[in-house]
Design a protein around this motif. Structure first.
Motif, short mmCIF file in Angstrom:
data_model
loop_
_atom_site.label_atom_id
_atom_site.label_comp_id
_atom_site.label_asym_id
_atom_site.label_seq_id
_atom_site.Cartn_x
_atom_site.Cartn_y
_atom_site.Cartn_z
N MET A 1 0.83 -1.18 0.00
CA MET A 1 0.00 0.00 0.00
C MET A 1 0.88 1.25 0.00
N ALA A 2 0.29 2.38 -0.31
CA ALA A 2 1.04 3.62 -0.38
C ALA A 2 0.13 4.79 -0.06
N ILE A 3 0.77 5.90 0.28
CA ILE A 3 0.06 7.15 0.53
C ILE A 3 0.57 8.14 -0.50
N GLU A 4 -0.34 8.94 -1.06
CA GLU A 4 0.07 9.95 -2.02
C GLU A 4 -0.15 11.33 -1.42
N HIS A 5 0.83 12.22 -1.69
CA HIS A 5 0.77 13.58 -1.18
C HIS A 5 1.34 14.52 -2.22
N ASP A 6 0.80 15.74 -2.31
CA ASP A 6 1.26 16.72 -3.31
C ASP A 6 2.74 17.01 -3.19
N TYR A 7 3.26 17.15 -1.98
CA TYR A 7 4.67 17.50 -1.79
C TYR A 7 5.57 16.27 -1.89
N PRO A 15 7.40 -3.83 3.73
CA PRO A 15 6.59 -5.00 4.06
C PRO A 15 6.01 -4.93 5.48
N ASP A 16 6.66 -4.16 6.35
CA ASP A 16 6.16 -4.02 7.72
C ASP A 16 5.19 -2.86 7.88
N GLY A 17 4.89 -2.15 6.78
CA GLY A 17 3.95 -1.03 6.82
C GLY A 17 4.62 0.31 7.11
N ALA A 18 5.93 0.31 7.27
CA ALA A 18 6.66 1.54 7.59
C ALA A 18 6.80 2.42 6.35
N ILE A 19 6.88 3.73 6.60
CA ILE A 19 7.08 4.71 5.54
C ILE A 19 8.44 5.37 5.75
N PHE A 20 9.17 5.56 4.65
CA PHE A 20 10.43 6.29 4.72
C PHE A 20 10.59 7.09 3.44
N TRP A 21 10.86 8.38 3.58
CA TRP A 21 11.11 9.29 2.46
C TRP A 21 12.35 10.10 2.80
N THR A 22 13.23 10.29 1.86
CA THR A 22 14.42 11.11 2.10
C THR A 22 14.71 11.95 0.88
N GLU A 23 15.24 13.14 1.14
CA GLU A 23 15.52 14.08 0.06
C GLU A 23 16.58 15.06 0.55
N ARG A 24 17.43 15.55 -0.34
CA ARG A 24 18.34 16.65 -0.02
C ARG A 24 17.59 17.94 -0.35
N VAL A 25 17.53 18.85 0.61
CA VAL A 25 16.80 20.09 0.43
C VAL A 25 17.79 21.24 0.57
N ASP A 42 -0.55 3.54 8.79
CA ASP A 42 -1.88 3.80 9.33
C ASP A 42 -1.88 4.92 10.37
N ASP A 43 -0.70 5.24 10.91
CA ASP A 43 -0.58 6.30 11.91
C ASP A 43 -0.24 7.65 11.30
N VAL A 44 -0.20 7.73 9.96
CA VAL A 44 0.18 8.96 9.27
C VAL A 44 -1.05 9.57 8.61
N SER A 45 -1.38 10.78 9.01
CA SER A 45 -2.54 11.46 8.45
C SER A 45 -2.11 12.45 7.36
N GLN A 46 -3.06 12.86 6.55
CA GLN A 46 -2.79 13.90 5.55
C GLN A 46 -2.38 15.19 6.24
N ALA A 47 -2.98 15.46 7.41
CA ALA A 47 -2.62 16.66 8.17
C ALA A 47 -1.15 16.61 8.59
N ALA A 48 -0.65 15.43 8.96
CA ALA A 48 0.76 15.27 9.34
C ALA A 48 1.65 15.54 8.14
N LEU A 49 1.27 15.03 6.98
CA LEU A 49 2.06 15.25 5.77
C LEU A 49 2.02 16.72 5.35
N ASP A 50 0.86 17.36 5.50
CA ASP A 50 0.74 18.79 5.19
C ASP A 50 1.63 19.61 6.12
N ALA A 51 1.62 19.28 7.41
CA ALA A 51 2.46 19.99 8.38
C ALA A 51 3.93 19.79 8.06
#
Length: 166
Positions: A1-7, A15-25, A42-51
């Motif tokens: 499964m995956a979550i999509e976000h504009d940013y 496989p364990d349901g964990a999310i990891f994203w990395t980027e040089r900013v 499942d513990d990540v909300s759109q509000a968390a991603l927006d913040a």
């Protein structure tokens, strides 16, 4: 499964349901590693991603807020910031001015100004909670990975605490 976000785009899960994203900013004249992580999607909300996206987009302002919080702790002789400054003065001795980006004569101010933001870790599952949502890592010497200050922030970007990593 995956979550999509504009940013962040498509955030895949392991496989364990964990999310990891990395980027040089890039911000200012620095390039910072930014990680977003959560042990369970499942513990990540759109509000968390927006913040998280807002904090990353406002990294220069956030960095300024963090440095002001560090400066506010300098007058407290027992603060982690003061202890860090004293450690840096002792470690660098007479060569301290060689690692400072600006020398005003106030060592504490000069050291805080000269710190490099090494990384920003966003704990996306901590949005709105009492635990840190963001941990920012600062070092005077990029090669001295043990001599760092960790700044914990909430999801609004307010500083919760500043502590040394040792």
């Amino acid at each position: 499964m995956a979550i999509e976000h504009d940013y962040f785009g498509l955030l895949s899960t392991g496989p364990d349901g964990a999310i990891f994203w990395t980027e040089r900013v890039d911000f200012g004249d620095q390039s910072v590693t930014v990680d977003l992580t959560a042990p369970d999607q499942d513990d990540v909300s759109q509000a968390a991603l927006d913040a998280a996206a807002a904090l990353i987009s406002g990294l220069e302002t956030l960095d300024d807020v963090v440095r002001r919080a560090m400066l506010a702790e300098v007058d407290d002789r027992t603060s982690e910031v003061t202890e860090f400054i004293l450690q840096q003065q002792e470690a660098h001795g007479d060569q301290l001015e060689d690692v400072l980006v600006d020398v005003s004569g106030d060592a504490a101010v000069d050291i805080i100004r000269s710190l490099t933001l090494m990384s920003m870790t966003i704990l996306a599952d901590e949005h709105g909670g009492s635990d840190p949502f963001v941990v920012m890592e600062y070092a005077l010497d990029a090669d001295a990975t043990d001599d760092v200050l960790l700044v914990n922030l909430d999801s609004d970007g307010s500083v919760l605490s500043v502590m040394s990593a040792d």
